[in-house]
Design a protein around this motif. Structure first.
Motif, short mmCIF file in Angstrom:
data_model
loop_
_atom_site.label_atom_id
_atom_site.label_comp_id
_atom_site.label_asym_id
_atom_site.label_seq_id
_atom_site.Cartn_x
_atom_site.Cartn_y
_atom_site.Cartn_z
N ILE A 159 135.25 -2.63 3.25
CA ILE A 159 135.39 -2.58 1.80
C ILE A 159 134.06 -2.16 1.17
O ILE A 159 132.99 -2.60 1.58
CB ILE A 159 135.83 -3.94 1.21
N ALA A 160 134.17 -1.31 0.17
CA ALA A 160 133.03 -0.98 -0.69
C ALA A 160 133.33 -1.59 -2.05
O ALA A 160 134.49 -1.69 -2.46
CB ALA A 160 132.87 0.54 -0.81
N ALA B 279 131.27 6.47 -10.19
CA ALA B 279 132.48 7.19 -10.57
C ALA B 279 132.92 8.13 -9.45
O ALA B 279 134.11 8.20 -9.12
CB ALA B 279 132.23 7.99 -11.85
N VAL B 280 131.97 8.86 -8.87
CA VAL B 280 132.29 9.76 -7.76
C VAL B 280 132.77 8.95 -6.56
O VAL B 280 133.72 9.35 -5.86
CB VAL B 280 131.07 10.62 -7.40
N PHE C 12 133.39 8.99 0.96
CA PHE C 12 132.21 9.40 1.72
C PHE C 12 130.95 8.68 1.25
O PHE C 12 129.89 8.84 1.85
CB PHE C 12 131.99 10.91 1.60
N MET C 13 131.05 7.89 0.18
CA MET C 13 129.89 7.18 -0.35
C MET C 13 130.18 5.70 -0.50
O MET C 13 131.30 5.30 -0.80
CB MET C 13 129.49 7.75 -1.72
N PHE D 85 126.78 6.50 6.37
CA PHE D 85 127.11 7.03 7.69
C PHE D 85 128.12 6.14 8.40
O PHE D 85 129.01 6.64 9.09
CB PHE D 85 125.84 7.19 8.54
N LEU D 86 128.01 4.83 8.22
CA LEU D 86 129.00 3.94 8.82
C LEU D 86 130.35 4.12 8.13
O LEU D 86 131.40 4.17 8.79
CB LEU D 86 128.54 2.48 8.70
N LEU D 87 130.34 4.24 6.80
CA LEU D 87 131.59 4.46 6.07
C LEU D 87 132.26 5.74 6.52
O LEU D 87 133.49 5.76 6.77
CB LEU D 87 131.29 4.54 4.57
#
Length: 374
Positions: A157-158, A183-184, A195-196, A228-230
């Motif tokens: 989770i982010a 937002a991105v 990706f972030m 990078f892990l995500l």
């Protein structure tokens, strides 16, 4: 020439309009009332954070979550300012909390990844949560993340991050910049191509981390314990990666105190882009650089009389309006406030962003008292 510049800006605008639409796909989450079940291990890597650790530890002491269901693991990366004494003192005063202090063991070119990898083998929680020493945690942080995990069963989770005290133009500029990044981030999750993420508010199961070989493949990069892990998880198990869009889960961090420090931080962040495994992430970074550079070239070429003032104004208007539409909902979600100083920030952002992008490809930056070459 004017047509080429217009194409760069339009490609950027169309891509962001897709992200604007995708942003709405991530619905706000309300935890409600659930019985806590998830066992968390909160991991914090720090270096010379005596100024910030008391704030973080105080917020940890206010977490509304059963003490038997979370532990705190702090990893000291060769601090020389007495940070460890602050941790020892807090632990003595909070005997009911399970707190472990470790010394980092350097094994790679990434001190922070080494620190997290040092903590995970001894973690007793099924979930690893990372945050930073300059952060403060909301009281319902763990309850909210637990409720989301119980409901949706993700394995990574982010969650959102914002600045705690964004004062003056420098602070507001950083707040707007971070809101645009959030937002991105949310838009990319809604688009199905995440990706972030931000390590200040990131979680993953210990099992997932071990199954993927941890940070293997990015240990030569000084940073990127988050992105990078995500991206590794998103490539192999995209359905297991979620974004928790919840106000109760917003972690607050500190702004940089000077433009030089901000520039160094953003160069460090941007330096990761060339090593993204996400094609969408690399393409978006390139499109953003091209659009910002196009605006600067439009000003120069317009001054020389090579393109019309109307074209220059049109390019800037397209980009500014697109960025405004992208950032507004995220800023409102994070702060609940109107975006002040948006226009002046937008006028200097293309120069700032271009300098950061070029420096991230050819320069060096300073992080935690150490110099790194990009």
């Amino acid at each position: 020439m004017s047509i080429a510049l217009l194409i760069f800006v339009l490609i950027y605008a169309v891509t962001l309009w897709q992200l604007i639409a995708s942003y709405r796909n991530i619905r706000p989450f309300e935890a409600g009332k659930t019985q806590p079940r998830t066992h968390f291990s909160i991991v914090v890597a720090f270096r010379n954070e005596a100024e910030n650790l008391p704030r973080l530890l105080q917020s940890m002491g206010q977490l509304n979550y059963p003490l038997e269901l979370f532990e705190i693991i702090l990893v000291d990366d060769a601090s020389s300012d007495g940070s460890d004494r602050i941790v020892y003192q807090w632990r003595m005063n909070h005997g009911l909390y399970h707190v472990t202090l470790l010394e980092n063991i350097r094994r790679s070119g990434s001190p922070k990844k080494d620190a997290i990898a040092r903590a995970i083998p001894i973690a007793v929680g099924s979930w690893i949560l990372t945050t930073d020493a300059d952060c403060s945690l909301p009281k319902e942080w763990l309850n909210t993340l637990d409720a989301y995990i119980q409901k949706h069963q993700p394995e990574m989770i982010a969650a959102p991050v914002m600045y705690e005290k964004a004062r003056g133009f420098l602070g507001q500029f950083q707040q707007l910049d971070l809101a645009s990044l959030q937002a991105v981030t949310i838009g990319s999750f809604g688009f199905g191509l995440p990706f972030m993420a931000n390590a200040a508010n990131l979680g993953y199961t210990k099992k997932l981390y071990n199954d993927l070989g941890g940070f293997e493949g990015s240990l030569h990069q000084p940073g990127g314990d988050d992105v990078f892990l995500l991206q590794k998880v998103a490539q192999k198990f995209p359905e297991k990666v979620h974004y928790v869009k919840a106000k109760q889960a917003i972690v607050r961090t500190q702004t940089e105190k000077s433009w030089a420090q901000l520039l160094s931080q953003r160069i460090r962040w941007a330096a990761k882009a060339s090593n993204y495994t996400s094609l969408f992430g690399r393409d978006l970074a390139l499109m953003t650089f091209a659009a910002n550079l196009a605006l600067l070239l439009a000003v120069i070429l317009g001054y020389l009389g090579w393109i019309s003032p109307e074209m220059t104004a049109a390019l800037w208007l397209i980009k500014i309006v697109t960025d405004y539409l992208m950032t507004t909902p995220a800023h409102r979600f994070l702060t609940g406030k109107t975006m002040w100083l948006w226009l002046p920030a937008s006028l200097i952002y293309p120069l700032f962003s271009t300098v950061v992008a070029l420096a991230s490809l050819t320069g060096t930056y300073r992080w935690k008292g150490r110099d790194y070459k990009v």
